[in-house]
Design a protein around this motif. Structure first.
Motif, PDB file in Angstrom:
ATOM      1  N   HIS A  21       0.829  -1.202   0.000  1.00  0.00           N
ATOM      2  CA  HIS A  21       0.000   0.000   0.000  1.00  0.00           C
ATOM      3  C   HIS A  21       0.867   1.257   0.000  1.00  0.00           C
ATOM      4  CE1 HIS A  21      -3.698   2.178   0.288  1.00  0.00           C
ATOM      5  NE2 HIS A  21      -3.438   2.679   1.483  1.00  0.00           N
ATOM      6  N   MET A  22       2.074   1.154   0.570  1.00  0.00           N
ATOM      7  CA  MET A  22       2.981   2.295   0.588  1.00  0.00           C
ATOM      8  C   MET A  22       3.636   2.510  -0.778  1.00  0.00           C
ATOM      9  SD  MET A  22       6.537   2.755   2.675  1.00  0.00           S
ATOM     10  CE  MET A  22       7.175   1.356   1.770  1.00  0.00           C
ATOM     11  N   VAL A  23       4.263   1.466  -1.321  1.00  0.00           N
ATOM     12  CA  VAL A  23       5.055   1.647  -2.534  1.00  0.00           C
ATOM     13  C   VAL A  23       4.193   1.830  -3.785  1.00  0.00           C
ATOM     14  CG1 VAL A  23       6.996   0.376  -1.596  1.00  0.00           C
ATOM     15  CG2 VAL A  23       5.297  -0.843  -2.960  1.00  0.00           C
ATOM     16  N   ARG A  24       2.931   1.411  -3.748  1.00  0.00           N
ATOM     17  CA  ARG A  24       2.084   1.567  -4.926  1.00  0.00           C
ATOM     18  C   ARG A  24       1.779   3.035  -5.193  1.00  0.00           C
ATOM     19  NH1 ARG A  24      -3.659   2.005  -3.107  1.00  0.00           N
ATOM     20  NH2 ARG A  24      -4.267   1.840  -5.297  1.00  0.00           N
ATOM     21  N   ARG A  25       1.895   3.894  -4.187  1.00  0.00           N
ATOM     22  CA  ARG A  25       1.644   5.318  -4.380  1.00  0.00           C
ATOM     23  C   ARG A  25       2.834   5.965  -5.086  1.00  0.00           C
ATOM     24  NH1 ARG A  25       1.861   8.151  -0.310  1.00  0.00           N
ATOM     25  NH2 ARG A  25       0.186   9.661  -0.617  1.00  0.00           N
ATOM     26  N   SER A  26       4.009   5.755  -4.576  1.00  0.00           N
ATOM     27  CA  SER A  26       5.275   6.270  -5.105  1.00  0.00           C
ATOM     28  C   SER A  26       6.280   6.181  -3.970  1.00  0.00           C
ATOM     29  CB  SER A  26       5.170   7.719  -5.602  1.00  0.00           C
ATOM     30  OG  SER A  26       4.964   8.599  -4.526  1.00  0.00           O
ATOM     31  N   TRP A 231      -3.575  10.645   2.013  1.00  0.00           N
ATOM     32  CA  TRP A 231      -3.392   9.213   2.257  1.00  0.00           C
ATOM     33  C   TRP A 231      -4.747   8.598   2.559  1.00  0.00           C
ATOM     34  CZ3 TRP A 231       1.152   6.230   2.384  1.00  0.00           C
ATOM     35  CH2 TRP A 231       0.983   4.917   2.830  1.00  0.00           C
ATOM     36  N   ASP A 232      -5.120   7.591   1.818  1.00  0.00           N
ATOM     37  CA  ASP A 232      -6.403   6.922   2.014  1.00  0.00           C
ATOM     38  C   ASP A 232      -6.156   5.528   2.569  1.00  0.00           C
ATOM     39  OD1 ASP A 232      -8.991   6.041   2.004  1.00  0.00           O
ATOM     40  OD2 ASP A 232      -9.157   5.864  -0.185  1.00  0.00           O
ATOM     41  N   ASP A 233      -6.449   5.339   3.861  1.00  0.00           N
ATOM     42  CA  ASP A 233      -6.245   4.027   4.472  1.00  0.00           C
ATOM     43  C   ASP A 233      -7.488   3.148   4.358  1.00  0.00           C
ATOM     44  OD1 ASP A 233      -8.048   4.868   6.450  1.00  0.00           O
ATOM     45  OD2 ASP A 233      -6.460   5.502   7.792  1.00  0.00           O
ATOM     46  N   LYS A 234      -8.563   3.701   3.789  1.00  0.00           N
ATOM     47  CA  LYS A 234      -9.801   2.952   3.559  1.00  0.00           C
ATOM     48  C   LYS A 234     -10.334   2.305   4.839  1.00  0.00           C
ATOM     49  CE  LYS A 234      -8.609   2.024  -1.254  1.00  0.00           C
ATOM     50  NZ  LYS A 234      -9.504   3.051  -1.803  1.00  0.00           N
ATOM     51  N   LEU A 240      -2.601   1.871   7.218  1.00  0.00           N
ATOM     52  CA  LEU A 240      -2.097   3.098   7.815  1.00  0.00           C
ATOM     53  C   LEU A 240      -0.685   3.366   7.299  1.00  0.00           C
ATOM     54  CD1 LEU A 240      -3.306   2.658  11.509  1.00  0.00           C
ATOM     55  CD2 LEU A 240      -4.221   4.233   9.787  1.00  0.00           C
ATOM     56  N   PRO A 241      -0.283   4.616   7.171  1.00  0.00           N
ATOM     57  CA  PRO A 241       1.034   4.927   6.610  1.00  0.00           C
ATOM     58  C   PRO A 241       2.166   4.440   7.505  1.00  0.00           C
ATOM     59  CG  PRO A 241      -0.009   6.905   7.490  1.00  0.00           C
ATOM     60  CD  PRO A 241      -1.051   5.828   7.498  1.00  0.00           C
ATOM     61  N   THR A 242       3.227   3.985   6.867  1.00  0.00           N
ATOM     62  CA  THR A 242       4.441   3.618   7.591  1.00  0.00           C
ATOM     63  C   THR A 242       5.275   4.878   7.800  1.00  0.00           C
ATOM     64  OG1 THR A 242       5.737   3.225   5.585  1.00  0.00           O
ATOM     65  CG2 THR A 242       4.411   1.383   6.419  1.00  0.00           C
TER      66      THR A 242
END
Length: 290
Positions: A21-26, A231-234, A240-242
């Motif tokens: 979920h983190m790396v898929r954003r950039s 940031w969308d944690d749905k 949740l962001p790392t």
């Protein structure tokens, strides 16, 4: 590679959802001169950076906090034998890369073709999951997506364009409870060993974790944070962001790399204990697995 929400149940099973979920954003760009200067202070015998202030190293806590990989679970140990890998790959994802052309008769010393697939081939055939795909097809696309991301981030090869077969093999069963974080750290240590001795053509491994560890701990080469993208944690705790989110959008340096390398070397050689952040996470607790 485009992420599809239909992949989420399978990614969750592997324990990779926070990381994916983190790396898929950039991911933030690497500061190559700063990393090179830091790697020059790495010592293979102790697996640590030797600085004026003492020894420091990336730990399992850093891997868990920065990139959210699970550090508990089973060691990622399996046979690296690639015999019959094409048959096994076809069984897992339904297709294999084409056979390489036969070498010329006089080319007897031709290098062995790596077991795996190029990133270009993967994106061409599995870049977007069809909207009408059934459950089995979605599962295949999810497996290939994770294979692609793992090969390009956790176990990145600095000079290669191939996703090794062994990382796809590790995804044969999603709920294997692998300790991905331990394997990522061990791989990074090995690559740092080779890079500091100049025995490889570049630095490989999870440079995202190394970069952010450096920025959190040392003032050398630390970029300026510009902003945080939404940031969308749905509503999912595992989304949740790392800690990497702290460095979401940065100002990139455009100075001459050779000049900056010498500057960073001087700064590392002169660093004082007061400049080092020894406990960057304070009392924070990371949610690695549920």
């Amino acid at each position: 590679m485009r992420y599809d929400e239909r992949y989420t149940p399978y990614v969750r099973e592997t324990g990779l959802l926070p990381f994916i979920h983190m790396v898929r954003r950039s991911t933030p760009p690497n500061n190559a001169p700063a990393l090179t200067a830091l790697i020059d202070h790495w010592r293979p015998k102790t697996h640590s950076f030797h600085l004026r202030t003492g020894e420091m190293t990336v730990t399992l806590q850093d891997i868990a906090m920065i990139i959210g990989l699970p550090i508990d679970g089973n060691p990622l140990c399996m046979s690296t034998d690639s015999d019959g890998w094409r048959v096994q790959m076809h069984a897992l994802i339904g297709m294999v890369p084409p056979e390489p052309p036969e070498p010329a008769a006089e080319d007897k010393k031709k290098e062995r073709v790596a077991a795996g697939a190029t990133f270009t081939w993967i994106t061409e055939h599995f870049g977007t999951c069809p909207p009408e795909a059934d459950e089995d097809t979605v599962k295949i696309y999810a497996r290939v997506y994770m294979w692609y991301v793992i090969s390009r981030t956790m176990f990145a090869d600095g000079i290669g364009n191939n996703a090794p077969w062994m990382w796809l093999k590790a995804l044969t069963v999603f709920d294997s409870n692998w300790s991905w974080g331990s394997a990522t750290l061990a791989y990074l240590y090995r690559e740092l060993d080779e890079a500091c001795c100049r025995s490889s053509e570049g630095i490989s491994g999870c440079l995202l974790a190394l970069s952010i560890w450096s920025w959190e701990s040392l003032p050398v080469g630390r970029p300026k944070k510009v902003k945080y993208d939404d940031w969308d944690d749905k509503g999912d705790l595992l989304r949740l962001p790392t800690w990497a989110y702290k460095w979401d959008v940065l100002n990139e340096t455009t100075d001459d790399p050779s000049v900056m390398y010498k500057l960073y070397q001087s700064e590392l050689d002169a660093i004082t204990p007061e400049q080092v952040i020894w406990e960057p996470y304070g009392t924070w607790i990371v949610l690695v697995t549920l």
